[in-house]
Design a protein around this motif. Structure first.
Motif, PDB file in Angstrom:
ATOM      1  N   LYS A  28       0.859  -1.253  -0.035  1.00 41.24           N
ATOM      2  CA  LYS A  28       0.194   0.034  -0.099  1.00 41.24           C
ATOM      3  C   LYS A  28       0.847   1.194  -0.074  1.00 41.24           C
ATOM      4  N   ILE A  29       1.785   1.073   0.768  1.00 45.47           N
ATOM      5  CA  ILE A  29       2.828   2.508   1.118  1.00 45.47           C
ATOM      6  C   ILE A  29       3.694   2.854  -0.413  1.00 45.47           C
ATOM      7  N   SER A  30       4.108   1.606  -0.806  1.00 43.18           N
ATOM      8  CA  SER A  30       4.845   1.759  -2.164  1.00 43.18           C
ATOM      9  C   SER A  30       3.949   2.445  -3.277  1.00 43.18           C
ATOM     10  N   GLY A  31       2.683   2.270  -3.146  1.00 41.68           N
ATOM     11  CA  GLY A  31       1.897   2.780  -4.116  1.00 41.68           C
ATOM     12  C   GLY A  31       1.511   4.195  -3.766  1.00 41.68           C
ATOM     13  N   LEU A  32       1.750   4.510  -2.585  1.00 39.80           N
ATOM     14  CA  LEU A  32       1.210   6.017  -2.188  1.00 39.80           C
ATOM     15  C   LEU A  32       2.360   6.842  -2.222  1.00 39.80           C
ATOM     16  N   ILE A  33       3.539   6.681  -2.259  1.00 42.23           N
ATOM     17  CA  ILE A  33       4.907   7.245  -1.933  1.00 42.23           C
ATOM     18  C   ILE A  33       4.759   8.353  -3.233  1.00 42.23           C
ATOM     19  N   ALA A  34       4.604   8.068  -4.464  1.00 41.85           N
ATOM     20  CA  ALA A  34       4.607   9.111  -5.409  1.00 41.85           C
ATOM     21  C   ALA A  34       3.482  10.203  -5.325  1.00 41.85           C
ATOM     22  N   THR A  35       2.497   9.895  -4.417  1.00 41.06           N
ATOM     23  CA  THR A  35       1.257  10.860  -4.383  1.00 41.06           C
ATOM     24  C   THR A  35       1.803  11.897  -3.692  1.00 41.06           C
ATOM     25  N   LYS A  36       2.963  12.002  -2.949  1.00 42.30           N
ATOM     26  CA  LYS A  36       3.306  13.114  -1.859  1.00 42.30           C
ATOM     27  C   LYS A  36       2.289  13.275  -0.588  1.00 42.30           C
ATOM     28  N   ALA A  37       1.533  12.473  -0.525  1.00 42.49           N
ATOM     29  CA  ALA A  37       0.769  12.439   0.733  1.00 42.49           C
ATOM     30  C   ALA A  37       1.726  12.418   2.053  1.00 42.49           C
ATOM     31  N   ASN A  38       1.000  12.954   3.182  1.00 37.47           N
ATOM     32  CA  ASN A  38       1.794  12.709   4.479  1.00 37.47           C
ATOM     33  C   ASN A  38       1.708  11.417   4.957  1.00 37.47           C
ATOM     34  N   ILE A  39       2.277  10.279   4.917  1.00 37.27           N
ATOM     35  CA  ILE A  39       2.099   9.305   5.252  1.00 37.27           C
ATOM     36  C   ILE A  39       2.719   8.744   6.526  1.00 37.27           C
ATOM     37  N   THR A  40       1.765   7.982   7.395  1.00 37.91           N
ATOM     38  CA  THR A  40       2.384   7.774   8.590  1.00 37.91           C
ATOM     39  C   THR A  40       1.955   6.253   8.908  1.00 37.91           C
ATOM     40  N   VAL A  41       3.140   5.417   9.167  1.00 37.70           N
ATOM     41  CA  VAL A  41       2.766   3.931   9.489  1.00 37.70           C
ATOM     42  C   VAL A  41       2.730   3.812  10.972  1.00 37.70           C
ATOM     43  N   ILE A  42       1.852   2.911  11.298  1.00 38.65           N
ATOM     44  CA  ILE A  42       1.709   2.617  13.037  1.00 38.65           C
ATOM     45  C   ILE A  42       1.972   1.247  12.889  1.00 38.65           C
ATOM     46  N   ALA A  43       3.018   0.829  13.701  1.00 41.73           N
ATOM     47  CA  ALA A  43       3.245  -0.592  13.915  1.00 41.73           C
ATOM     48  C   ALA A  43       4.449  -0.588  14.810  1.00 41.73           C
ATOM     49  N   PRO A  44       4.481  -1.728  15.851  1.00 39.95           N
ATOM     50  CA  PRO A  44       5.530  -1.728  16.643  1.00 39.95           C
ATOM     51  C   PRO A  44       6.904  -2.181  15.869  1.00 39.95           C
ATOM     52  N   GLU A  45       6.713  -2.905  14.922  1.00 38.20           N
ATOM     53  CA  GLU A  45       7.967  -3.221  13.688  1.00 38.20           C
ATOM     54  C   GLU A  45       7.311  -3.163  12.464  1.00 38.20           C
ATOM     55  N   ILE A  46       8.554  -2.995  11.709  1.00 37.11           N
ATOM     56  CA  ILE A  46       7.899  -2.656  10.217  1.00 37.11           C
ATOM     57  C   ILE A  46       9.206  -3.324   9.341  1.00 37.11           C
ATOM     58  N   SER A  47       8.805  -3.793   8.099  1.00 34.99           N
ATOM     59  CA  SER A  47       9.573  -4.310   7.058  1.00 34.99           C
ATOM     60  C   SER A  47      10.682  -3.737   6.821  1.00 34.99           C
ATOM     61  N   LEU A  48      11.892  -4.129   6.092  1.00 37.31           N
ATOM     62  CA  LEU A  48      13.046  -3.390   5.950  1.00 37.31           C
ATOM     63  C   LEU A  48      12.731  -2.448   4.660  1.00 37.31           C
ATOM     64  N   GLU A  49      11.991  -2.720   4.033  1.00 34.35           N
ATOM     65  CA  GLU A  49      11.654  -1.807   2.845  1.00 34.35           C
ATOM     66  C   GLU A  49      10.960  -0.370   3.626  1.00 34.35           C
ATOM     67  N   LEU A  50       9.944  -0.671   4.617  1.00 36.75           N
ATOM     68  CA  LEU A  50       9.484   0.242   5.238  1.00 36.75           C
ATOM     69  C   LEU A  50      10.646   1.108   6.040  1.00 36.75           C
ATOM     70  N   GLN A  51      11.314   0.343   6.595  1.00 36.62           N
ATOM     71  CA  GLN A  51      12.438   1.103   7.377  1.00 36.62           C
ATOM     72  C   GLN A  51      13.243   2.111   6.386  1.00 36.62           C
ATOM     73  N   LEU A  52      13.372   1.534   5.062  1.00 36.77           N
ATOM     74  CA  LEU A  52      14.324   2.409   4.165  1.00 36.77           C
ATOM     75  C   LEU A  52      13.423   3.683   3.801  1.00 36.77           C
ATOM     76  N   PHE A  53      12.160   3.571   3.780  1.00 31.50           N
ATOM     77  CA  PHE A  53      11.103   4.480   3.429  1.00 31.50           C
ATOM     78  C   PHE A  53      11.427   5.607   4.567  1.00 31.50           C
ATOM     79  N   VAL A  54      11.576   5.420   5.815  1.00 31.68           N
ATOM     80  CA  VAL A  54      11.365   6.138   6.992  1.00 31.68           C
ATOM     81  C   VAL A  54      13.039   7.023   7.007  1.00 31.68           C
ATOM     82  N   LYS A  55      13.808   6.157   6.504  1.00 26.19           N
ATOM     83  CA  LYS A  55      15.548   6.822   6.629  1.00 26.19           C
ATOM     84  C   LYS A  55      15.423   7.518   5.537  1.00 26.19           C
TER      85      LYS A  55
END
Length: 207
Positions: A28-55
């Motif tokens: 879902k987030i991979s498809g949202l990135i290009a929209t320039k939305a203000n995206i927040t993910v809520i989770a105790p742990e996230i995948s490596l790809e999502l960690q890269l998006f955070v970094k």
């Protein structure tokens, strides 16, 4: 059966919350990135790809268990966890003016994310209304063959040509003829669309 209303949303600057940090949330987030939305993910742990998006600053991560206030003021909410009870809790907490999609409950979702083919300005979306995402993906694969990479440059050409036609051509009949002529295989497959367009333009204008 209720029908869905297909729509293209401009999400730039809008608050979008994704609850969940696994593969569904990742898609879902991979498809949202290009929209320039203000995206927040809520989770105790996230995948490596999502960690890269955070970094890289593309999304914000709140490393916590979901609580109701996390989705206050959200425009879109994605309940993307593998816990049905938690997804229902997220649904119950969603405000009346927010839209939610629930990974494991399409019937209770306000919207579905279609399978899509993206070629620059061209977007072709396929939805089965949540009945079979697998079928939607298969149809998307077929469309990817039909609408190949040529369409990216072709759409840029059509935009420029259409703007010129609308600005310069006053005669409605001639305007319609030009707009229809450029949406043909001749122009899609042309090696020099601009030259072909100028030749057509001069021919029809001076006809």
């Amino acid at each position: 059966m209720e029908s869905y209303y297909p729509i293209m949303l401009k999400l730039a600057g809008k608050k979008v919350v994704v609850v969940g940090g696994g593969r569904v949330a990742e898609r879902k987030i991979s498809g949202l990135i290009a929209t320039k939305a203000n995206i927040t993910v809520i989770a105790p742990e996230i995948s490596l790809e999502l960690q890269l998006f955070v970094k890289t600053g593309k999304i914000e991560w709140l490393a916590k268990i979901f609580s109701d206030e996390d989705i206050e003021g959200a425009f879109l909410v994605f309940a993307a966890t593998n816990d049905r009870e938690l997804n229902q809790k997220i649904k119950d907490a969603t405000e009346a003016n927010s839209l939610i999609t629930i990974a494991d409950d399409p019937e209770e979702s306000d919207f579905h994310v279609p399978a899509k083919v993206q070629r620059g300005r061209l977007t072709v979306a396929v939805s089965t209304g949540g009945a079979s995402p697998t079928l939607a993906r298969k149809i998307r694969s077929q469309l990817e063959q039909e609408f190949d990479e040529r369409y990216e440059d072709y759409l840029n050409f059509l935009l420029a040509a259409r703007q010129q036609i609308l600005q310069e051509v006053k005669d409605p009949s001639l305007k319609s003829k030009l707009l229809n002529q450029i949406v043909t295989p001749q122009f899609l497959n042309s090696k020099n669309r601009l030259a072909d367009f100028q030749a057509l333009y001069k021919e029809l204008i001076h006809h």
